[in-house]
Design a protein around this motif. Sequence first.
Motif, PDB file in Angstrom:
ATOM      1  N   ALA A  31      -5.404  -1.841   4.708  1.00 30.14           N
ATOM      2  CA  ALA A  31      -6.142  -1.204   3.637  1.00 30.14           C
ATOM      3  C   ALA A  31      -7.580  -1.017   4.097  1.00 30.14           C
ATOM      4  O   ALA A  31      -8.100  -1.772   4.916  1.00 30.14           O
ATOM      5  CB  ALA A  31      -6.097  -2.052   2.365  1.00 30.14           C
ATOM      6  N   THR A  32      -8.228  -0.006   3.568  1.00 26.76           N
ATOM      7  CA  THR A  32      -9.614   0.250   3.899  1.00 26.76           C
ATOM      8  C   THR A  32     -10.503  -0.593   3.006  1.00 26.76           C
ATOM      9  O   THR A  32     -10.376  -0.573   1.791  1.00 26.76           O
ATOM     10  CB  THR A  32      -9.940   1.735   3.698  1.00 26.76           C
ATOM     11  N   GLY A  33     -11.449  -1.327   3.597  1.00 29.10           N
ATOM     12  CA  GLY A  33     -12.346  -2.163   2.805  1.00 29.10           C
ATOM     13  C   GLY A  33     -11.733  -3.515   2.531  1.00 29.10           C
ATOM     14  O   GLY A  33     -10.543  -3.731   2.732  1.00 29.10           O
ATOM     15  N   PRO A  34     -12.557  -4.466   2.056  1.00 28.90           N
ATOM     16  CA  PRO A  34     -12.065  -5.807   1.797  1.00 28.90           C
ATOM     17  C   PRO A  34     -11.121  -5.836   0.612  1.00 28.90           C
ATOM     18  O   PRO A  34     -11.286  -5.094  -0.353  1.00 28.90           O
ATOM     19  CB  PRO A  34     -13.351  -6.591   1.493  1.00 28.90           C
ATOM     20  N   ALA A  35     -10.109  -6.713   0.686  1.00 25.14           N
ATOM     21  CA  ALA A  35      -9.174  -6.858  -0.414  1.00 25.14           C
ATOM     22  C   ALA A  35      -9.865  -7.564  -1.569  1.00 25.14           C
ATOM     23  O   ALA A  35     -10.637  -8.499  -1.365  1.00 25.14           O
ATOM     24  CB  ALA A  35      -7.954  -7.668   0.031  1.00 25.14           C
ATOM     25  N   PRO A  36      -9.658  -7.125  -2.815  1.00 25.03           N
ATOM     26  CA  PRO A  36     -10.267  -7.790  -3.954  1.00 25.03           C
ATOM     27  C   PRO A  36      -9.734  -9.200  -4.101  1.00 25.03           C
ATOM     28  O   PRO A  36      -8.633  -9.516  -3.672  1.00 25.03           O
ATOM     29  CB  PRO A  36      -9.868  -6.899  -5.135  1.00 25.03           C
ATOM     30  N   THR A  37     -10.551 -10.058  -4.703  1.00 24.00           N
ATOM     31  CA  THR A  37     -10.147 -11.449  -4.854  1.00 24.00           C
ATOM     32  C   THR A  37      -9.261 -11.660  -6.070  1.00 24.00           C
ATOM     33  O   THR A  37      -8.726 -12.742  -6.254  1.00 24.00           O
ATOM     34  CB  THR A  37     -11.385 -12.344  -4.974  1.00 24.00           C
ATOM     35  N   GLY A  38      -9.097 -10.682  -6.901  1.00 19.67           N
ATOM     36  CA  GLY A  38      -8.280 -10.811  -8.103  1.00 19.67           C
ATOM     37  C   GLY A  38      -7.775  -9.453  -8.534  1.00 19.67           C
ATOM     38  O   GLY A  38      -7.951  -8.448  -7.839  1.00 19.67           O
ATOM     39  N   PRO A  39      -7.152  -9.394  -9.710  1.00 22.63           N
ATOM     40  CA  PRO A  39      -6.633  -8.115 -10.202  1.00 22.63           C
ATOM     41  C   PRO A  39      -7.758  -7.141 -10.530  1.00 22.63           C
ATOM     42  O   PRO A  39      -8.901  -7.541 -10.773  1.00 22.63           O
ATOM     43  CB  PRO A  39      -5.858  -8.519 -11.455  1.00 22.63           C
ATOM     44  N   VAL A  40      -7.418  -5.883 -10.529  1.00 17.83           N
ATOM     45  CA  VAL A  40      -8.367  -4.829 -10.878  1.00 17.83           C
ATOM     46  C   VAL A  40      -7.810  -4.032 -12.044  1.00 17.83           C
ATOM     47  O   VAL A  40      -6.607  -4.032 -12.310  1.00 17.83           O
ATOM     48  CB  VAL A  40      -8.639  -3.885  -9.685  1.00 17.83           C
ATOM     49  N   GLN A  41      -8.700  -3.369 -12.750  1.00 16.99           N
ATOM     50  CA  GLN A  41      -8.295  -2.414 -13.776  1.00 16.99           C
ATOM     51  C   GLN A  41      -8.643  -1.030 -13.275  1.00 16.99           C
ATOM     52  O   GLN A  41      -9.779  -0.774 -12.863  1.00 16.99           O
ATOM     53  CB  GLN A  41      -9.019  -2.688 -15.106  1.00 16.99           C
ATOM     54  N   GLU A  42      -7.660  -0.160 -13.264  1.00 12.68           N
ATOM     55  CA  GLU A  42      -7.908   1.200 -12.805  1.00 12.68           C
ATOM     56  C   GLU A  42      -6.985   2.170 -13.513  1.00 12.68           C
ATOM     57  O   GLU A  42      -5.960   1.789 -14.095  1.00 12.68           O
ATOM     58  CB  GLU A  42      -7.723   1.302 -11.293  1.00 12.68           C
ATOM     59  N   VAL A  43      -7.356   3.424 -13.488  1.00 16.48           N
ATOM     60  CA  VAL A  43      -6.530   4.481 -14.051  1.00 16.48           C
ATOM     61  C   VAL A  43      -5.740   5.103 -12.911  1.00 16.48           C
ATOM     62  O   VAL A  43      -6.315   5.642 -11.961  1.00 16.48           O
ATOM     63  CB  VAL A  43      -7.388   5.546 -14.762  1.00 16.48           C
ATOM     64  N   GLY A  44      -4.423   4.966 -12.986  1.00 15.11           N
ATOM     65  CA  GLY A  44      -3.555   5.510 -11.952  1.00 15.11           C
ATOM     66  C   GLY A  44      -2.876   6.786 -12.413  1.00 15.11           C
ATOM     67  O   GLY A  44      -2.729   7.034 -13.617  1.00 15.11           O
TER      68      GLY A  44
END
Length: 302
Positions: free
Chosen positions: A13-26
């Motif tokens: 993956a590009t960039g560091p992996a998040p440390t927890g869940p994310v909220q996003e619009v898919g």
Amino acid sequence: MSTETDTAASGSATGPAPTGPVQEVGEIFDITRFGDYTQLTMVAPGVARAFAPGQFVAVAVGGPRTSMLLRRSFALYGVKPGGEFAGTIQFVVDPHGPGTDWLVGQRIGSRLNLVGPLGVPFPIPRDAVPAVLVGGGYGTAPLLPLAERLLALGSEIEMIVGASRAGRLFGELQAKRLIGKVTVTTDDGSAGQYGQVTDPLPSAIERLGAEIVYACGPMGMLAAVGEVARAHAIPAQVAVEEAMACGIGVCMTCVLPVRGADGVSRFVRSCVEGPVFEAGRVRWADVGTLPADLYGADGMGR
């Protein structure tokens, strides 16, 4: 056998992996029907980036003006991490109420609010170990990325896929392409062998010399799989299908009575402490009840 809870994404993956869940619009990229189920493929790079097998996504349903405030939770599979403008996830919907009916009525290009990846993933062995994977209905879905991880370690695996009838099966063709050694069962004999997944499980464990069983499916099936594993003196890691109304541990609708490492039984939240548990610690016969010996039961019963 040593294991680790591997929270790294199953791919680059590009960039560091998040440390927890994310909220996003898919955005819905593809919709495919499989028997009674609907598979949604979505562009959701944030969720995809941090995924580990066994985790799930919580999806807002009903649109911006809906009265359906609680999200619907679905096990993730078919995850392809990517960069900022790539990265897809897949999950399977079994429509059985207003929220899931609305969801399967969406079209390609529709945008959905997602929170994920959520939950405790399957523990991954540090070294190759023979394993049997058992899926019931759409519970096969989270086992497919798990199978990929185990195969990458060099583990020899077999899979058993079952359902009440042919239309309720999921993932048997994907599993055969991935693993090869797949046994299919249906309760009514309409596909594969007549019977339940626990019928061929003992012979699969013995034939493979399995050191662990992984399973996902209905609660009764998981309890039975746990008993078979216990009879063979090997652990079973199971992903429960309890109703997860919020997915983040707030609503308390998905609690299960589980024995802790200290021997004390407590209610734990499937969405936060699970959905993956060691089968031998879940008090299957007491699910849906308030056992008198549960920690804090005296106060809860008032």
